[in-house]
Design a protein around this motif. Structure first.
Motif, short mmCIF file in Angstrom:
data_model
loop_
_atom_site.label_atom_id
_atom_site.label_comp_id
_atom_site.label_asym_id
_atom_site.label_seq_id
_atom_site.Cartn_x
_atom_site.Cartn_y
_atom_site.Cartn_z
N THR A 16 -11.75 -9.06 -13.80
CA THR A 16 -10.81 -7.94 -13.86
C THR A 16 -9.41 -8.47 -13.61
N ARG A 17 -8.51 -8.24 -14.57
CA ARG A 17 -7.14 -8.72 -14.43
C ARG A 17 -6.29 -7.66 -13.73
N VAL A 18 -5.57 -8.10 -12.72
CA VAL A 18 -4.63 -7.23 -12.01
C VAL A 18 -3.25 -7.86 -12.10
N GLU A 19 -2.27 -7.05 -12.45
CA GLU A 19 -0.92 -7.58 -12.60
C GLU A 19 -0.37 -8.10 -11.27
N ASN A 20 0.32 -9.22 -11.33
CA ASN A 20 0.93 -9.79 -10.13
C ASN A 20 1.96 -8.84 -9.52
N ILE A 21 2.58 -8.01 -10.36
CA ILE A 21 3.56 -7.05 -9.86
C ILE A 21 2.89 -6.11 -8.87
N PHE A 22 1.65 -5.72 -9.17
CA PHE A 22 0.93 -4.83 -8.25
C PHE A 22 0.69 -5.54 -6.91
N ILE A 23 0.28 -6.80 -6.99
CA ILE A 23 -0.02 -7.55 -5.76
C ILE A 23 1.23 -7.74 -4.91
N ASN A 24 2.33 -8.11 -5.57
CA ASN A 24 3.56 -8.43 -4.83
C ASN A 24 4.33 -7.19 -4.38
N GLU A 25 4.38 -6.17 -5.22
CA GLU A 25 5.27 -5.04 -4.96
C GLU A 25 4.58 -3.83 -4.33
N TYR A 26 3.28 -3.68 -4.56
CA TYR A 26 2.63 -2.45 -4.13
C TYR A 26 1.50 -2.65 -3.12
N MET A 27 0.72 -3.70 -3.30
CA MET A 27 -0.49 -3.85 -2.51
C MET A 27 -0.22 -4.05 -1.02
N ALA A 28 0.78 -4.87 -0.70
CA ALA A 28 1.02 -5.23 0.70
C ALA A 28 1.35 -4.02 1.57
N SER A 29 2.07 -3.05 1.03
CA SER A 29 2.51 -1.91 1.84
C SER A 29 1.56 -0.72 1.74
N ALA A 30 0.54 -0.80 0.92
CA ALA A 30 -0.37 0.33 0.72
C ALA A 30 -1.49 0.33 1.76
N PRO A 31 -2.02 1.51 2.14
CA PRO A 31 -3.19 1.57 3.02
C PRO A 31 -4.37 0.83 2.38
N GLY A 32 -5.14 0.14 3.21
CA GLY A 32 -6.22 -0.70 2.70
C GLY A 32 -7.24 0.05 1.86
N ASP A 33 -7.64 1.25 2.29
CA ASP A 33 -8.63 2.01 1.53
C ASP A 33 -8.09 2.43 0.17
N PHE A 34 -6.78 2.68 0.09
CA PHE A 34 -6.18 3.07 -1.19
C PHE A 34 -6.23 1.91 -2.17
N VAL A 35 -6.04 0.69 -1.64
CA VAL A 35 -6.12 -0.51 -2.50
C VAL A 35 -7.55 -0.67 -3.01
N LYS A 36 -8.54 -0.44 -2.15
CA LYS A 36 -9.94 -0.54 -2.55
C LYS A 36 -10.25 0.43 -3.70
N VAL A 37 -9.74 1.65 -3.59
CA VAL A 37 -9.98 2.64 -4.64
C VAL A 37 -9.36 2.18 -5.95
N TYR A 38 -8.12 1.69 -5.88
CA TYR A 38 -7.41 1.25 -7.08
C TYR A 38 -8.18 0.11 -7.76
N MET A 39 -8.55 -0.92 -7.00
CA MET A 39 -9.20 -2.11 -7.56
C MET A 39 -10.57 -1.76 -8.15
N PHE A 40 -11.33 -0.94 -7.43
CA PHE A 40 -12.68 -0.60 -7.89
C PHE A 40 -12.62 0.19 -9.20
N ALA A 41 -11.75 1.19 -9.24
CA ALA A 41 -11.63 2.00 -10.45
C ALA A 41 -11.01 1.21 -11.60
N HIS A 42 -10.09 0.29 -11.26
CA HIS A 42 -9.45 -0.55 -12.28
C HIS A 42 -10.50 -1.40 -12.99
N MET A 43 -11.48 -1.87 -12.23
CA MET A 43 -12.55 -2.68 -12.82
C MET A 43 -13.32 -1.85 -13.85
#
Length: 422
Positions: A16-43
């Motif tokens: 599953t490809r995830v844009e580096n922009i998401f990792i650098n700009e959004y992931m670090a400041s987001a709640p952990g569970d919200f990141v899990k939802v995003y990654m799982f559904a993105h797959m």
């Protein structure tokens, strides 16, 4: 010579490809569970496989409500778009994952998102919402985080909740030593699901529950029980008072019939009361009424009709006053606002709370004085707009606050019988 890659049949061996922009700009400041939802559904989006929020919550071991919060969070961050299936149902939607590179560098998407405004900033422009967050901080004794603010504002938008109810929810939970946001939101959602959309409705429900608890205790004392009633026992007792329309006096009479049995219980009393209720129904009608055989339910409905008529009369008198003295309508609206402020001051932990309450009470007294002056100066009696109950003791319910039958009950019964005989 041809070339081809071996197809992988196991979906979980794919990438599953995830844009580096998401990792650098959004992931670090987001709640952990919200990141899990995003990654799982993105797959699953990459595999073009449909997935429900319920399935996501089950796979990730999360509450479904938290999954919904995650999508609202990512939508506000501009990472996904909600596409509603039904315009009238805002909770049913598909999720479209936004191309973050195109959002940052593509002119088309820039224009599309230029008009988007965050829910939180727009809500924070509302003075009532700002005051709400300040009140929540006083109640919890903590500074509200940006994430909390966003979740609360999303909750208010999705369920159309007024700030006053949110404040009341936090105060209600704080008194029970519960300050967790998810807990508070679940409490408020429970109220909303029960049709309680404002503080007045919630307080009325609590008042009704207190009255019922008093009735339950009276019945249990009569039966010699020292324990609390079970949910099923409460349901049975509710039918006696609400459906069958029996007074506490009648229920206690049924309880006395258990004196001769070894193990008195609710079911025995229920059989007695159900028998009386069925006898009352079969003895109804004009013939039964002529013999004085009216069911408790019939008398209760007659009381309700009286109250409706009295309230309608009061509404007509109130409109008559408003038409002649418009300022009185304004005063009543100001009184409602001041009473809301007083409620907030009472439940807050402000250092100057006593002083604030005294100031509000002083304003309320001044408004009531002005209202009284305007009424009398324009030829109206002080209680002209009040509901004029025939019986001020029970307010035409037939039942006193103690749960006992009011003295007006027999008079109202005779009146109903005379009407049926005509």
């Amino acid at each position: 010579m041809g070339f081809k890659k071996e197809e992988i049949s196991d979906l979980f061996l794919l990438d599953t490809r995830v844009e580096n922009i998401f990792i650098n700009e959004y992931m670090a400041s987001a709640p952990g569970d919200f990141v899990k939802v995003y990654m799982f559904a993105h797959m699953y989006a990459g595999l073009e496989i449909d997935l429900t929020n319920e399935e996501i919550s089950r796979h990730l071991g999360m509450e479904q409500e938290d999954v919904l919060k995650a999508w609202t969070y990512w939508e506000q961050m501009g990472v996904v778009r909600k596409i509603n299936r039904d315009p009238d149902d805002r909770l049913r939607y598909d999720i479209e994952f936004v191309s973050l590179r195109e959002q940052l560098y593509g002119e088309k998407t820039k224009k599309k998102n230029a008009s988007r405004t965050g829910t939180l900033p727009s809500m924070m422009a509302d003075e009532d919402v700002k005051a709400m967050f300040e009140e929540i901080e006083r109640i919890t004794g903590e500074v509200i985080s940006g994430t909390w603010m966003m979740e609360i504002s999303d909750f208010m938008r999705d369920f159309e909740v007024e700030p006053e109810l949110v404040i009341y929810g936090f105060s209600f939970c704080a008194k029970r030593k519960k300050k967790n946001l998810n807990y508070v939101m679940k409490v408020i959602r429970g109220w909303l699901e029960d049709g309680l959309r404002d503080v007045k409705a919630v307080e009325k429900r609590f008042s009704e529950e207190d009255r019922k608890q008093h009735l339950y205790r009276r019945v249990f004392r009569a039966l010699g029980f020292t324990r609390n009633a079970t949910e099923e026992e409460e349901r049975i007792m509710d039918t006696w008072f609400d459906k069958m329309g029996f007074s506490m006096e009648k229920v206690l009479s049924a309880c006395k019939k258990t004196a001769g049995i070894n193990n008195p219980n609710i079911n025995y009393v229920n059989k007695v009361l159900t028998g009386w209720y069925e006898e009352g129904k079969t003895g109804g009608g004009a013939k039964g009424a002529a013999s004085g055989e009216l069911s408790a339910g019939e008398i209760k409905r007659y009381y309700e009709m009286l109250v409706r008529r009295e309230e309608e009369d009061a509404d007509r008198r109130r409109e008559q006053v408003y038409e002649k003295v418009p300022r009185i309508r304004e005063i009543e609206e100001e009184l409602s606002a001041q009473n809301r402020e007083l409620s907030k001051a009472i439940i807050s932990d402000r250092v100057d709370g006593r002083k604030v309450m005294e100031e509000i009470r002083s304003r309320i007294d001044a408004l009531n004085t002005e209202k009284a002056f305007l009424l009398t100066d324009n030829g109206f009696e002080m209680d002209f707009m009040d509901v004029r109950y025939r019986c001020p003791e029970c307010k035409d319910t037939g039942i006193l606050e103690t749960g006992e039958r009011c003295q007006c009950f027999h008079e109202i019964t005779r009146e109903k019988i005379r009407l049926l005989e005509q």
